[in-house]
Design an enzyme around this catalytic site. Structure first.
Site, PDB file in Angstrom:
ATOM      1  N   ASP A   1       0.749  -1.130  -0.023  1.00  9.61           N
ATOM      2  CA  ASP A   1       0.068   0.090  -0.095  1.00  9.61           C
ATOM      3  C   ASP A   1       1.017   1.304   0.057  1.00  9.61           C
ATOM      4  O   ASP A   1       1.950   1.265   0.445  1.00  9.61           O
ATOM      5  CB  ASP A   1      -0.951  -0.186   1.187  1.00  9.61           C
ATOM      6  CG  ASP A   1      -2.075  -0.834   1.051  1.00  9.61           C
ATOM      7  OD1 ASP A   1      -2.093  -1.582   0.244  1.00  9.61           O
ATOM      8  OD2 ASP A   1      -2.883  -1.100   1.930  1.00  9.61           O
TER       9      ASP A   1
ATOM     10  N   HIS B   1      -5.320   9.306   6.927  1.00 13.12           N
ATOM     11  CA  HIS B   1      -6.246   9.736   5.664  1.00 13.12           C
ATOM     12  C   HIS B   1      -7.599   9.596   5.677  1.00 13.12           C
ATOM     13  O   HIS B   1      -7.849   8.552   6.512  1.00 13.12           O
ATOM     14  CB  HIS B   1      -5.575   9.206   4.370  1.00 13.12           C
ATOM     15  CG  HIS B   1      -5.821   7.914   3.946  1.00 13.12           C
ATOM     16  ND1 HIS B   1      -6.841   7.169   3.593  1.00 13.12           N
ATOM     17  CD2 HIS B   1      -5.043   6.895   4.516  1.00 13.12           C
ATOM     18  CE1 HIS B   1      -6.654   6.138   3.597  1.00 13.12           C
ATOM     19  NE2 HIS B   1      -5.355   5.718   4.207  1.00 13.12           N
TER      20      HIS B   1
ATOM     21  N   TRP C   1     -13.784  -1.555  -1.140  1.00 15.66           N
ATOM     22  CA  TRP C   1     -12.701  -1.685   0.000  1.00 15.66           C
ATOM     23  C   TRP C   1     -13.146  -3.278   0.725  1.00 15.66           C
ATOM     24  O   TRP C   1     -14.329  -3.396   0.792  1.00 15.66           O
ATOM     25  CB  TRP C   1     -12.852  -0.801   0.949  1.00 15.66           C
ATOM     26  CG  TRP C   1     -12.061  -0.882   2.473  1.00 15.66           C
ATOM     27  CD1 TRP C   1     -10.799  -0.775   2.405  1.00 15.66           C
ATOM     28  CD2 TRP C   1     -12.730  -1.781   3.358  1.00 15.66           C
ATOM     29  NE1 TRP C   1     -10.180  -1.145   3.545  1.00 15.66           N
ATOM     30  CE2 TRP C   1     -11.288  -1.671   4.221  1.00 15.66           C
ATOM     31  CE3 TRP C   1     -13.695  -2.298   3.884  1.00 15.66           C
ATOM     32  CZ2 TRP C   1     -11.220  -2.196   5.593  1.00 15.66           C
ATOM     33  CZ3 TRP C   1     -13.740  -2.907   4.876  1.00 15.66           C
ATOM     34  CH2 TRP C   1     -12.521  -2.918   5.929  1.00 15.66           C
TER      35      TRP C   1
ATOM     36  N   ARG D   1     -11.303   8.275   4.102  1.00 11.09           N
ATOM     37  CA  ARG D   1     -11.629   7.158   3.295  1.00 11.09           C
ATOM     38  C   ARG D   1     -11.563   7.613   1.705  1.00 11.09           C
ATOM     39  O   ARG D   1     -12.392   8.758   1.495  1.00 11.09           O
ATOM     40  CB  ARG D   1     -13.097   6.414   3.456  1.00 11.09           C
ATOM     41  CG  ARG D   1     -13.375   5.391   2.636  1.00 11.09           C
ATOM     42  CD  ARG D   1     -14.698   4.607   3.097  1.00 11.09           C
ATOM     43  NE  ARG D   1     -14.587   3.956   4.322  1.00 11.09           N
ATOM     44  CZ  ARG D   1     -14.030   2.807   4.387  1.00 11.09           C
ATOM     45  NH1 ARG D   1     -13.553   2.254   3.408  1.00 11.09           N
ATOM     46  NH2 ARG D   1     -13.980   2.252   5.547  1.00 11.09           N
TER      47      ARG D   1
ATOM     48  N   MET E   1       1.427   4.152   9.340  1.00 14.03           N
ATOM     49  CA  MET E   1       0.265   4.434   8.301  1.00 14.03           C
ATOM     50  C   MET E   1       0.384   5.830   8.408  1.00 14.03           C
ATOM     51  O   MET E   1       0.057   6.713   9.295  1.00 14.03           O
ATOM     52  CB  MET E   1      -0.820   3.587   8.269  1.00 14.03           C
ATOM     53  CG  MET E   1      -1.504   3.638   7.175  1.00 14.03           C
ATOM     54  SD  MET E   1      -3.523   3.179   7.270  1.00 14.03           S
ATOM     55  CE  MET E   1      -4.023   4.623   7.702  1.00 14.03           C
TER      56      MET E   1
ATOM     57  N   GLU F   1     -10.112  -8.485  -0.265  1.00 15.45           N
ATOM     58  CA  GLU F   1      -9.392  -8.992  -1.341  1.00 15.45           C
ATOM     59  C   GLU F   1      -8.004  -9.597  -0.677  1.00 15.45           C
ATOM     60  O   GLU F   1      -7.529 -10.593  -0.975  1.00 15.45           O
ATOM     61  CB  GLU F   1      -9.073  -8.130  -2.282  1.00 15.45           C
ATOM     62  CG  GLU F   1      -7.787  -6.963  -2.258  1.00 15.45           C
ATOM     63  CD  GLU F   1      -8.305  -6.262  -0.735  1.00 15.45           C
ATOM     64  OE1 GLU F   1      -9.440  -5.821  -0.393  1.00 15.45           O
ATOM     65  OE2 GLU F   1      -7.011  -5.562  -0.278  1.00 15.45           O
ATOM     66  N   ASP F   2      -7.743  -8.893   0.525  1.00 13.06           N
ATOM     67  CA  ASP F   2      -6.404  -9.583   1.340  1.00 13.06           C
ATOM     68  C   ASP F   2      -6.845 -10.851   2.112  1.00 13.06           C
ATOM     69  O   ASP F   2      -5.964 -11.838   2.096  1.00 13.06           O
ATOM     70  CB  ASP F   2      -5.739  -8.570   2.297  1.00 13.06           C
ATOM     71  CG  ASP F   2      -7.004  -7.885   3.045  1.00 13.06           C
ATOM     72  OD1 ASP F   2      -7.977  -8.038   2.916  1.00 13.06           O
ATOM     73  OD2 ASP F   2      -6.536  -7.232   4.174  1.00 13.06           O
TER      74      ASP F   2
ATOM     75  N   ASP G   1       0.443   3.783   1.686  1.00  7.30           N
ATOM     76  CA  ASP G   1       0.499   4.810   2.984  1.00  7.30           C
ATOM     77  C   ASP G   1       1.317   4.065   4.003  1.00  7.30           C
ATOM     78  O   ASP G   1       1.184   4.372   5.152  1.00  7.30           O
ATOM     79  CB  ASP G   1      -0.830   5.240   3.059  1.00  7.30           C
ATOM     80  CG  ASP G   1      -1.742   3.795   3.033  1.00  7.30           C
ATOM     81  OD1 ASP G   1      -1.194   2.721   3.253  1.00  7.30           O
ATOM     82  OD2 ASP G   1      -3.038   4.090   3.312  1.00  7.30           O
TER      83      ASP G   1
HETATM   84  N1  UDH Z   1      -5.620   3.290  -3.006  1.00 11.64           N
HETATM   85  C1  UDH Z   1      -5.395   4.357  -3.697  1.00 11.64           C
HETATM   86  N2  UDH Z   1      -6.322   5.327  -4.140  1.00 11.64           N
HETATM   87  C2  UDH Z   1      -7.727   4.879  -3.707  1.00 11.64           C
HETATM   88  C3  UDH Z   1      -7.937   3.864  -2.793  1.00 11.64           C
HETATM   89  C4  UDH Z   1      -6.787   3.048  -2.484  1.00 11.64           C
HETATM   90  O1  UDH Z   1      -4.226   4.660  -3.801  1.00 11.64           O
HETATM   91  O2  UDH Z   1      -8.549   5.735  -3.795  1.00 11.64           O
HETATM   92  C5  UDH Z   1      -4.321   2.354  -2.593  1.00 11.64           C
HETATM   93  C6  UDH Z   1      -3.470   2.844  -1.697  1.00 11.64           C
HETATM   94  O3  UDH Z   1      -2.016   2.226  -2.062  1.00 11.64           O
HETATM   95  C7  UDH Z   1      -3.917   2.264  -0.335  1.00 11.64           C
HETATM   96  C8  UDH Z   1      -4.290   0.891  -0.674  1.00 11.64           C
HETATM   97  O4  UDH Z   1      -5.072   0.986  -2.150  1.00 11.64           O
HETATM   98  O5  UDH Z   1      -2.990   2.152   0.394  1.00 11.64           O
HETATM   99  C9  UDH Z   1      -5.383   0.347   0.005  1.00 11.64           C
HETATM  100  O6  UDH Z   1      -6.337   1.288   0.179  1.00 11.64           O
HETATM  101  P1  UDH Z   1      -7.651   1.052   1.256  1.00 11.64           P
HETATM  102  O7  UDH Z   1      -8.597   2.170   1.315  1.00 11.64           O
HETATM  103  O8  UDH Z   1      -8.159  -0.413   1.138  1.00 11.64           O
HETATM  104  O9  UDH Z   1      -6.862   1.195   2.644  1.00 11.64           O
HETATM  105  P2  UDH Z   1      -6.422   2.109   3.380  1.00 11.64           P
HETATM  106  O10 UDH Z   1      -5.995   1.357   4.867  1.00 11.64           O
HETATM  107  O11 UDH Z   1      -7.719   2.749   3.854  1.00 11.64           O
HETATM  108  O12 UDH Z   1      -5.401   3.053   2.815  1.00 11.64           O
HETATM  109  C10 UDH Z   1      -8.949   2.379   4.508  1.00 11.64           C
HETATM  110  C11 UDH Z   1     -10.041   3.253   4.812  1.00 11.64           C
HETATM  111  C12 UDH Z   1      -9.689   4.405   5.998  1.00 11.64           C
HETATM  112  C13 UDH Z   1     -10.759   5.151   6.411  1.00 11.64           C
HETATM  113  C14 UDH Z   1     -10.130   5.990   7.679  1.00 11.64           C
HETATM  114  C15 UDH Z   1     -11.101   6.666   8.141  1.00 11.64           C
HETATM  115  N3  UDH Z   1     -10.670   7.684   9.139  1.00 11.64           N
HETATM  116  C1  NGS Z   2     -10.976  -6.574   7.588  1.00 15.01           C
HETATM  117  C2  NGS Z   2     -11.097  -6.781   6.092  1.00 15.01           C
HETATM  118  C3  NGS Z   2      -9.786  -6.285   5.389  1.00 15.01           C
HETATM  119  C4  NGS Z   2      -9.079  -5.391   6.069  1.00 15.01           C
HETATM  120  C5  NGS Z   2      -8.870  -5.337   7.366  1.00 15.01           C
HETATM  121  C6  NGS Z   2      -8.262  -4.094   7.934  1.00 15.01           C
HETATM  122  O1  NGS Z   2     -12.278  -6.607   8.296  1.00 15.01           O
HETATM  123  O2  NGS Z   2      -9.973  -6.478   4.143  1.00 15.01           O
HETATM  124  O3  NGS Z   2     -10.370  -5.599   7.977  1.00 15.01           O
HETATM  125  O4  NGS Z   2      -9.110  -3.207   7.482  1.00 15.01           O
HETATM  126  N1  NGS Z   2     -11.903  -7.757   5.816  1.00 15.01           N
HETATM  127  C7  NGS Z   2     -13.165  -7.895   5.440  1.00 15.01           C
HETATM  128  O5  NGS Z   2     -13.866  -6.943   5.419  1.00 15.01           O
HETATM  129  C8  NGS Z   2     -13.834  -9.080   4.741  1.00 15.01           C
HETATM  130  S1  NGS Z   2      -8.385  -1.715   7.915  1.00 15.01           S
HETATM  131  O6  NGS Z   2      -8.574  -1.509   9.556  1.00 15.01           O
HETATM  132  O7  NGS Z   2      -6.987  -1.552   7.819  1.00 15.01           O
HETATM  133  O8  NGS Z   2      -9.156  -0.685   7.087  1.00 15.01           O
HETATM  134  O9  NGS Z   2      -7.762  -5.310   5.408  1.00 15.01           O
END
Ligand code: UDH
Ligand code: NGS
Length: 351
Positions: free
Chosen positions: A202, A297, A264, A299, A294, A267-268, A204
């Site tokens: 990722d 940021h 979102w 959503r 991390m 997939e992992d 970030d």
């Molecule tokens: N990503 C992008 N652009 C996007 C979405 C995702 O570049 O618009 C990439 C980026 O590398 C990111 C990764 O995909 O680090 C995973 O994105 P994610 O949205 O699944 O995971 P992340 O942990 O955010 O970055 C989760 C939502 C956080 C909400 C927080 C509310 N305070």
């Molecule tokens: C789980 C998600 C994963 C995600 C993890 C952490 O619940 O994809 O949270 O998310 N699985 C499902 O929703 C089935 S996080 O806190 O980083 O936004 O990676």
């Protein structure tokens, strides 16, 4: 008169002797020179046997085209390179990672002069153990990418990896598809270089210890095991999100990643299911070495939680043979090469 004649003939004899000695000296010098230049020639020819030539180009060249050794470069047997060690000597351990000061790409470029176009690097003093493609799924995260490049390039260089950075940028404003972008990164990186290991990161997430080596292991590796946002622990045992690495063999064994997780989440977990269904386990660094930060940021737009994710991860074993790298379809829109990374903009299609 007689004395003068005697003196003259003595002088004549001495002169003749000197001239003779001069000729002898020239003769010996010429013989020595000719013999010496013969052996130098033989030495140069030895240096250009394919084996040693290959080692020299491996040391110097980071692009596809092998560059010929410079005419005056020392062709010496001592330049034979060893494989880099398991514990790279320039690692420093824990790192201070913060995101308060802004960074610019120019700053990062100037701090990493060893990089070749496309964010490519290989160590000079040894042959890297692995050729690693760093794959970053991406859209509209330029600020995060600057920090990733700022922190990661010096770390990866100290880790003595032969690596390249691939930012896989989803075109348009359709629903984001992280795992499909990772599959595309795998396929596109292999078109450029014979990578044997793939790190999926990722944009970030930044490691806080350079002993967390971004390479592949005998089992698929989860690298971001101790994230600040989870209080420096795993949120759940099967968690495989954030940063992971798979060798080419491990990746192909699970048919790559799913292409049909739009939005979102999940997939992992699907990737985790694929790995365990093929009898592999997850390798992890210890909790201290695996600490990472991390960048906070909100959503992203068009990346809301995918309502189908629970149903999909319940059926990974049934779907994985038909959905993966063997069914991947996409279009490359643009390829841009920066000193710090290769950005590949792609059309991933729609759900
Ligand atoms: N990503 C992008 N652009 C996007 C979405 C995702 O570049 O618009 C990439 C980026 O590398 C990111 C990764 O995909 O680090 C995973 O994105 P994610 O949205 O699944 O995971 P992340 O942990 O955010 O970055 C989760 C939502 C956080 C909400 C927080 C509310 N305070
Ligand atoms: C789980 C998600 C994963 C995600 C993890 C952490 O619940 O994809 O949270 O998310 N699985 C499902 O929703 C089935 S996080 O806190 O980083 O936004 O990676």
């Amino acid at each position: 008169m007689r004395d003068t004649t005697l003196n003259f003939s003595g002088l004549h004899r001495t002169c003749s002797l000197v001239v003779l000695l001069c000729f002898l000296h020239i003769f010996v010098t010429v013989i020595y020179y000719v013999r010496n230049s013969d052996s130098k020639q033989a030495f140069v020819q030895n240096q250009q046997t394919p084996q040693i030539h290959r080692k020299l180009t491996e040391q110097k060249v980071t692009t596809e085209e092998p560059r010929a050794p410079q005419a005056n470069a020392p062709l010496n047997v001592t330049e034979k390179l060893e494989t880099c060690p398991d514990n790279p000597p320039r690692l420093v351990g824990p790192l201070r990672v913060e995101f308060s000061d802004p960074v610019t790409l120019d700053l990062v470029r100037s701090q990493n002069p060893e990089l070749q176009l496309g964010g490519r690097f290989k160590p000079k003093d040894c042959i890297a153990q692995q050729k690693v493609a760093m794959i970053i799924p991406f859209r509209n995260r330029d600020e995060h990418l600057k920090y990733w490049l700022y922190y990661l390039h010096p770390i990866l260089e100290r880790q003595q990896l032969d690596y390249g950075v691939y930012v896989i940028n989803q075109e348009g404003d359709g629903i984001f598809n992280r795992a499909k972008l990772l599959n595309i990164g795998y396929a596109e990186a292999l078109k450029e270089y014979d990578y044997d290991c793939f790190v999926f990161s990722d944009v970030d997430l930044i490691p806080m210890d350079d002993r967390n080596i971004y390479k592949c292991f005998s089992q698929p590796r989860h690298l971001s095991v101790s994230m600040d946002k989870f209080g420096f622990r795993l949120p759940y045992t099967q968690y495989f999100g954030g940063v992971s690495s798979l060798s080419k063999t491990q990746y192909l064994k699970i048919n790559g990643f799913p292409n049909n997780y739009w939005g979102w989440g999940g997939e992992d977990d699907d990737i985790f299911n694929r790995i365990s269904s093929k009898g592999m386990s997850i390798s992890r660094p210890d909790g201290m070495i695996g600490r990472c930060r991390m960048i906070r940021h909100e959503r992203d737009k068009k990346n809301d939680p995918n309502p189908q994710r629970f149903d999909r991860i319940a059926h990974t074993r049934q779907t994985m043979a038909g959905d993966g790298i063997n069914s991947l379809k996409y279009k490359v829109v643009k390829v841009e090469k920066d000193q710090l990374f290769t950005k590949i903009t792609v059309d991933v299609g729609n759900p």
